[in-house]
Design an enzyme around this catalytic site. Structure first.
Site, PDB file in Angstrom:
ATOM      1  N   TRP A  43       0.834  -1.217   0.000  1.00  0.00           N
ATOM      2  CA  TRP A  43       0.000   0.000   0.000  1.00  0.00           C
ATOM      3  C   TRP A  43       0.862   1.257   0.000  1.00  0.00           C
ATOM      4  CZ3 TRP A  43      -2.079   2.608   4.943  1.00  0.00           C
ATOM      5  CH2 TRP A  43      -1.167   2.498   5.994  1.00  0.00           C
ATOM      6  N   ASP A  44       2.150   1.089   0.311  1.00  0.00           N
ATOM      7  CA  ASP A  44       3.092   2.206   0.276  1.00  0.00           C
ATOM      8  C   ASP A  44       2.977   2.960  -1.050  1.00  0.00           C
ATOM      9  OD1 ASP A  44       3.882   0.037   1.978  1.00  0.00           O
ATOM     10  OD2 ASP A  44       5.878   0.880   2.199  1.00  0.00           O
ATOM     11  N   GLU A  97       0.520  -2.630  12.636  1.00  0.00           N
ATOM     12  CA  GLU A  97       0.736  -4.078  12.493  1.00  0.00           C
ATOM     13  C   GLU A  97       1.166  -4.761  13.793  1.00  0.00           C
ATOM     14  OE1 GLU A  97       3.464  -4.508   9.238  1.00  0.00           O
ATOM     15  OE2 GLU A  97       1.890  -4.192   7.740  1.00  0.00           O
ATOM     16  N   LYS A 103       2.305   0.606  16.283  1.00  0.00           N
ATOM     17  CA  LYS A 103       3.473   0.620  15.393  1.00  0.00           C
ATOM     18  C   LYS A 103       3.575   1.932  14.606  1.00  0.00           C
ATOM     19  CE  LYS A 103       5.782  -2.053  11.770  1.00  0.00           C
ATOM     20  NZ  LYS A 103       5.676  -3.142  10.808  1.00  0.00           N
ATOM     21  N   GLN A 104       2.441   2.376  14.055  1.00  0.00           N
ATOM     22  CA  GLN A 104       2.503   3.516  13.125  1.00  0.00           C
ATOM     23  C   GLN A 104       1.144   4.187  13.061  1.00  0.00           C
ATOM     24  OE1 GLN A 104       3.050   0.182  10.294  1.00  0.00           O
ATOM     25  NE2 GLN A 104       2.398   1.679   8.769  1.00  0.00           N
TER      26      GLN A 104
HETATM   27  C1  BGC Z   1       4.771  -1.383   7.605  1.00  0.00           C
HETATM   28  C2  BGC Z   1       3.758  -1.465   6.479  1.00  0.00           C
HETATM   29  C3  BGC Z   1       4.464  -1.278   5.165  1.00  0.00           C
HETATM   30  C4  BGC Z   1       5.615  -2.252   5.007  1.00  0.00           C
HETATM   31  C5  BGC Z   1       6.418  -1.987   3.756  1.00  0.00           C
HETATM   32  C6  BGC Z   1       5.860  -2.414   7.361  1.00  0.00           C
HETATM   33  O1  BGC Z   1       6.818  -2.329   8.367  1.00  0.00           O
HETATM   34  O2  BGC Z   1       4.153  -1.635   8.847  1.00  0.00           O
HETATM   35  O3  BGC Z   1       2.769  -0.480   6.663  1.00  0.00           O
HETATM   36  O4  BGC Z   1       3.568  -1.442   4.123  1.00  0.00           O
HETATM   37  O5  BGC Z   1       6.471  -2.133   6.112  1.00  0.00           O
HETATM   38  O6  BGC Z   1       7.007  -0.729   3.809  1.00  0.00           O
END
Ligand code: BGC
Length: 729
Positions: free
Chosen positions: A340-341, A479, A591-592
């Protein structure tokens, strides 16, 4: 404009930073990326050239990965018999018998896409030369790679020997993807290699030519064909060696090596100077719209150009079947997979400034609808369910297990199963692209199908329980908390998605009736289905605490242990690493950006200012920023809330993630999402750029205190608009 605000400069060679610097000094052109490894090669280096779309699934690996193609960089130089080297090992840096490096400077010119290096070198003989290396991956002809080495005799008249080679003995950190029987070519002063991947059968052909005034001979052996020349330089004289290389793959032509040889002969006739002029002309076109000018903060100005540069070099330029991997084409991290990035982070800067590139990225998803339909079906759903990690095939390629941990165990990775919001993220990217560009043709023919068939998926995915709709077993952006029920981000984005699908159908009915009817028939958009979508919109669970006026990340979130993240400062590792995996996942450490991400994307559709602030005050102190995606989204939302000090801190952190290697993992590649995120933080967060029914507008722009002026351009419906915040009162 000060050149220094376009130059990333490295002074001195530090072997321990070699891998980090290889990543940040990557060059590329939307077809391939080549890490900034040195021509002469060093112990522990990881020279890699990654070409969009060339994936392979090696027999002993869990998932496919982008393949490191033969190395086109090698150029070995000796001065009076002393091999030119910056260092052989960290311990014998500058041993006189190896020659002496008297000075070193490397520059990545962001404005022109050129990597150069200047070294003053004294050979064991005592003669001193200045070596000037330059390389670029042509933006004008994406198959052409050019290198120039100038050797200037500063003191004495040295004997110079130059060997330009190709190296087919390459792996992906040890994983072998190439069949052993490569074709090696060495004739008519051209060297070449042709190789085929083991499982996917992609063929890559690469040819090189050395152009110089002295005679050239064939040399090398095995998978390292070379071309050699030598000459004596008089004091203060200069010799120029140009190495032109060309890469083609079976994705482009039927006979890659033959095409590469023909093209390299042509390019050699054109000559380095002309190739360079064509290349830099294309770069200036990119920057005409892509540049964001910041006055009052030179450090961030340069860093923001650096992040934009990395988006530009990785965005597929002429290819609808490739997309941007989480680590771009600058390293093997995440194996080149697309997350999704791309749609929520890397795509928006392109939608706004290079719409054609944005369209390519969305077409990549359109062409992979069959894979998404297959995933939906395999999981017992209807419509299209995009994979969490995607490669060339469009099938789900998330590994189910991690690499072995220090204790030898592997951790189950659930994202490929339950991080399902990606289907909506892609729909969001399509909708945003259409709104900004007005590309009705794209929407009617391709984009609508993406939005509608992913909506069909959600219609079949939701669960009707207790008189409402729920979505169980999800991973939201955070996550750390896997397989939760009713992630507010996911549920609310699904409501947005279904609302959007219904407005899209209305639009199609009024503006493209035949496309409306075609899609309604093929995707089975029956009145019953649409009625269900309306019902889901009305009755979807959106976890919210009415008393505290905050969104709840998922029910039960606040029942877990509270760990005050701000107390863990300063720190160089994540709070998760400090308190341990099992404790953190049962705590409120996030996490984010999750609820914060929802606020960035949906703004006042989802919360008024009071709720936004409450959400911010709740979730910001619980966020670990364990992902590079997080700080830029916080900068954006803090900017909207007028919390400019925090907004700036988050922005400063985000824009330097790769340059400063805050997370210590930049050796694996550039963080594409952070690069796209900072662009959005400035435009949407600080400058308040919004698309209103009357077109783009700046709504309540607020700059960090010391920024005097910001200026940027965006395309809206084909016309360029320039905006400015600050500046002369
Ligand atoms: C993040 C995801 C991201 C992925 C790739 C993961 O650590 O939590 O949101 O899509 O890294 O960058």
């Amino acid at each position: 404009m000060a050149r220094r605000l376009w130059h990333i400069i490295e002074r001195g060679f530090y072997p321990d930073r070699q891998l980090h610097h290889e990543t940040i000094f990557t060059i590329g052109n939307g077809y391939l990326g080549t890490r900034g490894s040195f021509e002469e090669g060093y112990e522990g280096d990881t020279p890699s050239t990654l070409v969009h779309g060339i994936f392979d699934h090696a027999p002993n690996m869990l998932v496919p990965e982008l393949v490191n193609v033969p190395n086109w960089l090698p150029i070995h130089i000796t001065i009076d018999g002393t091999p030119f080297r910056l260092v052989t090992q960290a311990s014998d840096y500058m041993r006189p018998q190896d020659g002496l490096v008297l000075g070193f400077e490397r520059i990545l010119e962001l404005d022109r896409g050129i990597l150069s290096r200047e070294v003053l070198f004294r050979a064991a003989s005592g003669n001193i030369v200045r070596l000037i290396f330059e390389r670029f991956a042509s933006l004008d002809n994406e198959h052409i790679l050019a290198q120039r080495v100038r050797v200037i005799a500063v003191d004495g008249s040295p004997q110079i020997e130059v060997e330009a080679a190709l190296d087919g003995d390459v792996t992906n950190a040890g994983a072998q993807h190439w069949l052993p029987d490569m074709t090696v070519l060495a004739e008519n002063e051209v060297i070449g290699l042709e190789a085929k991947t083991q499982q996917s059968s992609y063929v890559v052909g690469i040819a090189s030519k050395l152009i110089t005034k002295s005679a050239v001979q064939h040399t090398g052996s095995g998978l390292q064909p070379g071309l050699r020349t030598s000459l004596q330089l008089a004091q203060e004289d200069e010799a120029v060696f140009d190495k032109i290389s060309v890469i083609y793959s079976s994705r482009d032509v039927t006979a890659p090596l033959t095409s590469a040889v023909a093209e390299v002969q042509k390019a050699a006739k054109t000559g380095y100077d002309q190739l360079l002029a064509q290349h830099t002309r294309e770069w200036s076109k990119y920057w005409e719209t892509a540049d964001i000018l910041i006055e009052g903060d030179d450090e961030c100005q340069l860093a923001l150009r650096f992040t934009t540069y990395h988006i530009l070099i990785t965005a597929p330029r002429h290819d609808e079947n490739a997309s941007i991997g989480a680590k771009t084409l600058s390293g093997l991290g995440y194996k080149g997979h697309v997350f999704w990035d791309t749609e929520l982070f890397a795509l928006p800067p392109l939608t706004l400034t290079q719409p054609q590139l944005a369209r390519n990225l969305l077409m990549y998803r359109y062409h992979r609808l069959p894979g998404a339909r297959h995933k939906a079906q395999a999981n017992g759903f209807e419509g299209a369910m995009f994979p969490w990690e995607s490669t060339d095939t469009g099938e789900e390629t998330t590994p189910q297990w991690s690499d072995p941990q220090p204790d030898g165990t592997r951790i189950r990775i659930w994202t490929g199963d339950t991080e399902q919001h990606i289907s909506t993220d892609i729909a969001y990217g399509v909708w945003q692209y259409w709104h900004w560009t007005g590309d009705d043709d794209f929407l009617k023919r391709y984009g609508a199908e993406i939005i509608l068939d992913t909506a069909v998926f959600w219609g079949s995915r939701v669960e009707e329980k207790n008189g409402r709709y729920e979505i169980s077993q999800q991973i939201g952006p955070d996550e750390y908390h896997e397989n939760v029920d009713n992630s507010v981000f996911t549920n609310r984005m699904v409501v947005w998605h279904l609302e959007t699908a219904l407005s899209l159908l209305d639009w199609l009915k009024n503006h493209a009736a035949s496309d409306h009817d075609r899609l309604a028939a093929t995707l089975k958009l029956t009145p019953d289905r649409l009625a269900k979508w309306r019902d889901i919109i009305a009755r979807m669970v959106i976890p919210f605490d009415a008393e505290k006026q905050i969104h709840i990340q998922f029910p039960g979130f606040f029942d877990m242990e509270y760990i005050p993240v701000p107390n863990y400062t300063p720190r160089t590792s994540s709070v998760q690493a400090i308190v341990g995996h099992s404790r953190s996942i049962q705590s409120q450490v996030i996490k984010q950006a999750d609820v914060v991400m929802m606020m960035a994307l949906l703004g006042d559709q989802v919360a008024n200012r009071e709720v936004m602030l409450n959400n911010w005050n709740t979730y910001y102190p619980r966020t670990d920023h364990g992902s590079s995606l997080s700080p830029a989204m916080h900068a954006w939302v803090a900017g909207r809330l007028g919390l400019m000090e925090t907004a700036y801190d988050m922005f400063h952190h985000a824009v330097h993630i790769d340059l400063h290697d805050n997370k210590g993992n930049v050796r694996d590649g550039i963080h594409a999402a952070a690069c796209g995120g900072v662009f959005q933080a400035v435009l949407f967060g600080f400058c308040g750029l919004e698309l209103t029914p009357e077109g783009p507008k700046l709504v309540e722009p607020r700059l960090p205190e010391h920024w005097r002026r910001v200026q940027f351009n965006v395309y809206y419906r084909g016309a360029k608009h320039t905006f400015e915040v600050g500046g002369p009162a």
